[in-house]
Design an enzyme around this catalytic site. Structure first.
Site, PDB file in Angstrom:
ATOM      1  N   TYR A  45     -12.572  -4.435 -11.349  1.00  0.00           N
ATOM      2  CA  TYR A  45     -12.499  -3.752 -10.044  1.00  0.00           C
ATOM      3  C   TYR A  45     -13.825  -3.045  -9.745  1.00  0.00           C
ATOM      4  CZ  TYR A  45     -10.481  -0.432  -6.586  1.00  0.00           C
ATOM      5  OH  TYR A  45     -10.191   0.315  -5.470  1.00  0.00           O
ATOM      6  N   GLY A  63      -0.628  -2.316   3.252  1.00  0.00           N
ATOM      7  CA  GLY A  63      -0.818  -1.602   1.992  1.00  0.00           C
ATOM      8  C   GLY A  63      -0.736  -0.092   2.151  1.00  0.00           C
ATOM      9  N   ASP A  72      -4.535 -14.622   5.320  1.00  0.00           N
ATOM     10  CA  ASP A  72      -5.002 -14.543   3.932  1.00  0.00           C
ATOM     11  C   ASP A  72      -6.525 -14.439   4.011  1.00  0.00           C
ATOM     12  OD1 ASP A  72      -5.994 -15.104   1.407  1.00  0.00           O
ATOM     13  OD2 ASP A  72      -4.562 -16.711   0.993  1.00  0.00           O
ATOM     14  N   GLY A 126      -5.177  -6.421   5.192  1.00  0.00           N
ATOM     15  CA  GLY A 126      -4.406  -5.667   4.192  1.00  0.00           C
ATOM     16  C   GLY A 126      -3.655  -4.512   4.841  1.00  0.00           C
TER      17      GLY A 126
HETATM   18  N1  LIG Z   1      -5.291   3.550  -2.611  1.00  0.00           N
HETATM   19  C1  LIG Z   1      -6.276   4.133  -3.289  1.00  0.00           C
HETATM   20  O1  LIG Z   1      -6.091   5.107  -4.018  1.00  0.00           O
HETATM   21  C2  LIG Z   1      -7.673   3.585  -3.122  1.00  0.00           C
HETATM   22  C3  LIG Z   1      -8.733   4.305  -3.720  1.00  0.00           C
HETATM   23  C4  LIG Z   1     -10.024   3.803  -3.609  1.00  0.00           C
HETATM   24  C5  LIG Z   1     -10.255   2.646  -2.862  1.00  0.00           C
HETATM   25  N2  LIG Z   1      -9.219   1.985  -2.294  1.00  0.00           N
HETATM   26  C6  LIG Z   1      -9.531   0.750  -1.558  1.00  0.00           C
HETATM   27  O2  LIG Z   1      -8.919   0.751  -0.284  1.00  0.00           O
HETATM   28  C7  LIG Z   1      -8.540  -0.590   0.090  1.00  0.00           C
HETATM   29  C8  LIG Z   1      -7.068  -0.632   0.437  1.00  0.00           C
HETATM   30  O3  LIG Z   1      -6.327  -0.150  -0.671  1.00  0.00           O
HETATM   31  P1  LIG Z   1      -4.745   0.101  -0.636  1.00  0.00           P
HETATM   32  O4  LIG Z   1      -4.470   1.198  -1.551  1.00  0.00           O
HETATM   33  O5  LIG Z   1      -4.224   0.146   0.760  1.00  0.00           O
HETATM   34  O6  LIG Z   1      -4.264  -1.259  -1.349  1.00  0.00           O
HETATM   35  P2  LIG Z   1      -2.775  -1.845  -1.462  1.00  0.00           P
HETATM   36  O7  LIG Z   1      -2.715  -2.630  -2.725  1.00  0.00           O
HETATM   37  O8  LIG Z   1      -1.765  -0.810  -1.213  1.00  0.00           O
HETATM   38  O9  LIG Z   1      -2.745  -2.849  -0.222  1.00  0.00           O
HETATM   39  C9  LIG Z   1      -3.498  -4.035  -0.183  1.00  0.00           C
HETATM   40  C10 LIG Z   1      -2.888  -4.952   0.866  1.00  0.00           C
HETATM   41  O10 LIG Z   1      -3.635  -6.173   0.847  1.00  0.00           O
HETATM   42  C11 LIG Z   1      -2.720  -7.247   0.999  1.00  0.00           C
HETATM   43  N3  LIG Z   1      -3.283  -8.471   0.438  1.00  0.00           N
HETATM   44  C12 LIG Z   1      -3.297  -8.861  -0.873  1.00  0.00           C
HETATM   45  N4  LIG Z   1      -3.896 -10.052  -0.967  1.00  0.00           N
HETATM   46  C13 LIG Z   1      -4.263 -10.430   0.295  1.00  0.00           C
HETATM   47  C14 LIG Z   1      -4.918 -11.566   0.836  1.00  0.00           C
HETATM   48  N5  LIG Z   1      -5.311 -12.588   0.078  1.00  0.00           N
HETATM   49  N6  LIG Z   1      -5.131 -11.594   2.174  1.00  0.00           N
HETATM   50  C15 LIG Z   1      -4.724 -10.569   2.962  1.00  0.00           C
HETATM   51  N7  LIG Z   1      -4.089  -9.478   2.506  1.00  0.00           N
HETATM   52  C16 LIG Z   1      -3.873  -9.415   1.179  1.00  0.00           C
HETATM   53  C17 LIG Z   1      -1.459  -6.799   0.247  1.00  0.00           C
HETATM   54  O11 LIG Z   1      -0.326  -7.518   0.702  1.00  0.00           O
HETATM   55  C18 LIG Z   1      -1.416  -5.312   0.583  1.00  0.00           C
HETATM   56  O12 LIG Z   1      -0.625  -5.064   1.737  1.00  0.00           O
HETATM   57  C19 LIG Z   1      -8.955  -1.472  -1.107  1.00  0.00           C
HETATM   58  O13 LIG Z   1     -10.257  -1.982  -0.888  1.00  0.00           O
HETATM   59  C20 LIG Z   1      -8.993  -0.489  -2.259  1.00  0.00           C
HETATM   60  O14 LIG Z   1      -9.862  -0.921  -3.280  1.00  0.00           O
HETATM   61  C21 LIG Z   1      -7.941   2.428  -2.416  1.00  0.00           C
END
Ligand SMILES: NC(=O)c1ccc[n+]([C@@H]2O[C@H](COP(=O)([O-])OP(=O)(O)OC[C@H]3O[C@@H](n4cnc5c(N)ncnc54)[C@H](O)[C@@H]3O)[C@@H](O)[C@H]2O)c1
Length: 310
Positions: A138, A11, A49, A8
């Site tokens: 979630y 992201g 993936d 990921g």
């Molecule tokens: N951003 C926040 O505020 C926040 C807060 C608490 C926890 N988190 C956790 O941190 C982690 C990352 O969050 P983020 O904000 O960067 O998420 P995001 O949605 O910005 O990024 C997720 C990434 O995963 C990729 N992705 C989606 N499906 C996929 C698959 N099947 N295989 C591979 N890649 C795939 C997407 O293309 C994307 O680039 C997650 O576990 C999220 O729950 C985030």
């Protein structure tokens, strides 16, 4: 931690984490992976993936990584729209990544979230160890994920580590469909339109953190002496407890004409109301020295300056 694979990686967190890891451990030693194609070529990258465990295994093996940071997930607001898909990605991806870590003897990091708490959790200074009965898909995924990471540590000796992130605020990559996304949008709208309409209601407090603190936390926890870790996974970490009007107040110190109005989205408001107002992060402070550098004032100054500079 010498050679790291990030899932990921494109992201909100991954895009900044990869840059920071490359500065510290060397560009060639950080393998970004995502289901999407990366736009700029700034280091090793593979399409993976995470629901395809064999592909994840072969990429980790080929690059001889010693650490996996698993970020690929579907976030809270999107997960409520497509809950079955959220289960498949959040749980399927996690167990695949943990299996790769077990088979190849890798250090492992994955973030949990304030979403792992629910309406029966104590709302203020939420303790590290407390009631966790979330009411969102979630949240269900995050609690199960915390337990699964503990299980892989106790059952197989995998060096799993993790934090519970609050809502993360950043200016590099837009957030991917979480409940706290308003706290990023508000800064862009302040710069572009001097006004913002919040989908989260007034007086709704949630925990937030600026991205530099979130990234430092990962690096610090992963480098921490394992003998000092009593919890390992799902450490509460916290920096800012704020409601929409608190962001507006800080923004007005720089843009006095900024106005905030409300058009509440019931789905995201419900999620927000089921989450804590503020977390107790003393276990993270005691066990590996966590300390946030940014409060809401310092973060607002930096966010506005960086967004205006774009
Ligand atoms: N951003 C926040 O505020 C926040 C807060 C608490 C926890 N988190 C956790 O941190 C982690 C990352 O969050 P983020 O904000 O960067 O998420 P995001 O949605 O910005 O990024 C997720 C990434 O995963 C990729 N992705 C989606 N499906 C996929 C698959 N099947 N295989 C591979 N890649 C795939 C997407 O293309 C994307 O680039 C997650 O576990 C999220 O729950 C985030």
């Amino acid at each position: 931690m010498k050679k790291i694979l990030v899932t990921g990686a494109l992201g909100q967190i991954g895009s900044e984490l990869v840059t920071k890891l490359r500065k510290t451990y060397g560009t060639e030693n950080v393998i970004g992976t995502d289901i999407k194609k990366q736009e700029k070529n700034d280091g090793p990258f593979e399409i993976v993936d995470v629901t395809d465990g064999d592909r994840l295994f072969s990429v980790a093996k080929e690059h001889q990584v010693d650490t996996i940071m698993h970020l690929a997930a579907l976030l809270s607001a999107k997960a409520e729209i497509i809950p079955k898909m959220a289960w498949d990605l959040n749980m399927g991806g996690l167990i695949n990544a943990l299996e790769v870590a077990r088979e190849l003897n890798l250090q492992f990091f994955t973030p949990s979230s304030i979403g792992a708490f629910g309406p029966s959790t104590p709302k203020d200074h939420t303790p590290q160890d407390t009631i966790q009965r979330p009411t969102t898909m979630y949240g269900v995924n995050k609690v199960a994920g915390e337990l699964l990471c503990d299980y892989y540590y106790h059952r197989f000796g995998v060096d799993t580590r993790g934090v519970r992130y609050p809502g993360l605020i950043s200016h590099v990559t837009l957030p991917g469909g979480g409940t706290t996304d308003y706290a990023v949008e508000i800064y862009y709208e302040a710069i572009n339109n001097k006004a913002y309409t919040s989908y989260i209601a007034e007086h709704t407090y949630m925990d937030m953190m600026y991205m530099p603190d979130a990234l430092n936390a990962i690096m610090q926890l992963m480098e921490a002496n394992p003998d000092n870790l009593k919890h390992r996974n799902a450490f509460n970490i916290s920096a800012i407890s704020a409601a929409p009007e608190d962001f507006a107040k800080e923004i007005r110190k720089h843009i006095p004409e900024f106005t905030l109005s409300y058009d509440v989205d019931p789905v995201r408001q419900n999620i927000a109301e089921s989450w804590p107002n503020s977390l107790d992060s003393s276990a993270a402070a005691d066990e590996w020295g966590f300390k946030a550098e940014y409060d809401i004032g310092r973060m607002t100054e930096d966010m506005l300056e960086k967004i205006a500079g774009k």
